[in-house]
Design an enzyme around this catalytic site. Structure first.
Site, PDB file in Angstrom:
ATOM      1  N   THR A 169      46.939  39.513  38.658  1.00  0.00           N
ATOM      2  CA  THR A 169      46.439  40.755  39.256  1.00  0.00           C
ATOM      3  C   THR A 169      47.436  41.907  39.236  1.00  0.00           C
ATOM      4  O   THR A 169      47.315  42.830  40.032  1.00  0.00           O
ATOM      5  CB  THR A 169      45.990  40.487  40.708  1.00  0.00           C
ATOM      6  OG1 THR A 169      47.119  40.078  41.489  1.00  0.00           O
ATOM      7  CG2 THR A 169      44.903  39.428  40.763  1.00  0.00           C
ATOM      8  N   TYR A 218      53.845  43.869  42.158  1.00  0.00           N
ATOM      9  CA  TYR A 218      52.629  44.331  41.497  1.00  0.00           C
ATOM     10  C   TYR A 218      51.996  45.500  42.248  1.00  0.00           C
ATOM     11  O   TYR A 218      50.775  45.621  42.335  1.00  0.00           O
ATOM     12  CB  TYR A 218      51.614  43.189  41.379  1.00  0.00           C
ATOM     13  CG  TYR A 218      52.059  42.034  40.498  1.00  0.00           C
ATOM     14  CD1 TYR A 218      53.210  42.117  39.720  1.00  0.00           C
ATOM     15  CD2 TYR A 218      51.332  40.854  40.461  1.00  0.00           C
ATOM     16  CE1 TYR A 218      53.617  41.059  38.925  1.00  0.00           C
ATOM     17  CE2 TYR A 218      51.725  39.787  39.662  1.00  0.00           C
ATOM     18  CZ  TYR A 218      52.876  39.899  38.894  1.00  0.00           C
ATOM     19  OH  TYR A 218      53.272  38.840  38.109  1.00  0.00           O
TER      20      TYR A 218
END
Length: 258
Positions: free
Chosen positions: A20, A64
């Site tokens: 992700t 992220y």
């Protein structure tokens, strides 16, 4: 979808996991083409598709960008359906990465991830190495801090997302899981897979498709050949695929060996 045991952790993971990074970060990433971070509806549809295809592993990290925080909302009511893997050590702030492997930062990072993900435990937490794997493992106390959090029930399995064979094997000797690069063009880390198989440890594969750069012969399907190669090794538990394109994700699943 087929599933494999993650070493001796008692955790069963789908052959493919959903990465992700693209849900939360579009700067400083090494992909062949630019992309736009999907909105919540698009992200929900991707997660629902992954569920429908039998995927149960989802990979995220503080590095992220907003990925963890977004997943906390997107997975509400579905937490028990997912095996969540996150990380410690790398931070991404104002477009820049930096690293902190101290025990204090490690504890803070895990507690923050729990809050962001809106959960009271994380299935897998890996050290997000800067490349100096052995120095982190021998000098920083990061893995020991993770082991203490595991003993408290905050984490189910611990390990390293590293860049060296020596570091990954050392992490498996002390922990449960290693994340390594392994694909048709990068096979140098195969000894980690061999060690994991022999000692019932878990292995997650990153860059199974070389971040979209895999090249094969003119009459070969690079996707299918990549999947066959990666999963031919019984030491592999799962491969993390970081796509936000639903059709690409379906193709990845369809390319899995029978």
């Amino acid at each position: 979808m087929k599933y494999r045991q993650l070493g001796d952790t008692g955790i069963e993971v789908s052959l493919l996991g959903l990465g992700t990074v693209k849900l939360g970060r579009d700067q400083g990433v090494k992909y062949p083409t630019a992309f736009k971070i999907p909105d919540d509806q698009q992200a929900l549809e991707l997660i629902a598709l992954a569920e429908d295809l039998g995927v149960n592993l989802i990979d995220t990290a503080p590095a992220y960008g907003s990925s963890e925080s977004r997943l906390g909302g997107l997975l509400q009511g579905r937490r028990q359906r997912w095996v969540i893997c996150s990380k410690v050590g790398e931070e991404f702030v104002d477009g820049q990465s930096y690293f902190n492997f101290t025990p204090e930062h490690t504890r803070m990072s895990v507690e923050r991830s729990l809050q962001r993900l809106r959960t009271d435990y994380i299935d897998i937490v890996l050290i997000h190495s800067d490349g100096d794997d052995m120095a982190i493992l021998q000098k920083e106390g990061t893995l020991q801090a993770l082991a203490e959090l595991k003993a408290k029930g905050m984490i189910r399995a611990i390990g390293l997302s590293g860049k060296t064979v020596e570091g990954a094997i050392a992490a498996l000797q002390q922990g449960d899981v290693a994340m390594v690069t392994y694909n048709l063009e990068h096979q140098e880390e195969k000894p980690v897979l061999d060690y994991a198989q022999a000692h019932r440890k878990g292995v997650l594969i990153k860059k199974a498709l070389a971040s979209g750069h895999i090249c094969v012969g003119p009459h070969e399907d690079p996707l299918r050949k990549s999947m066959e190669f990666v999963f031919a090794h019984p030491g592999v538990s799962s491969a993390i695929i970081g796509t936000i394109n639903p059709e690409h994700f379906k193709e990845n699943v369809c390319a899995l060996p029978a």
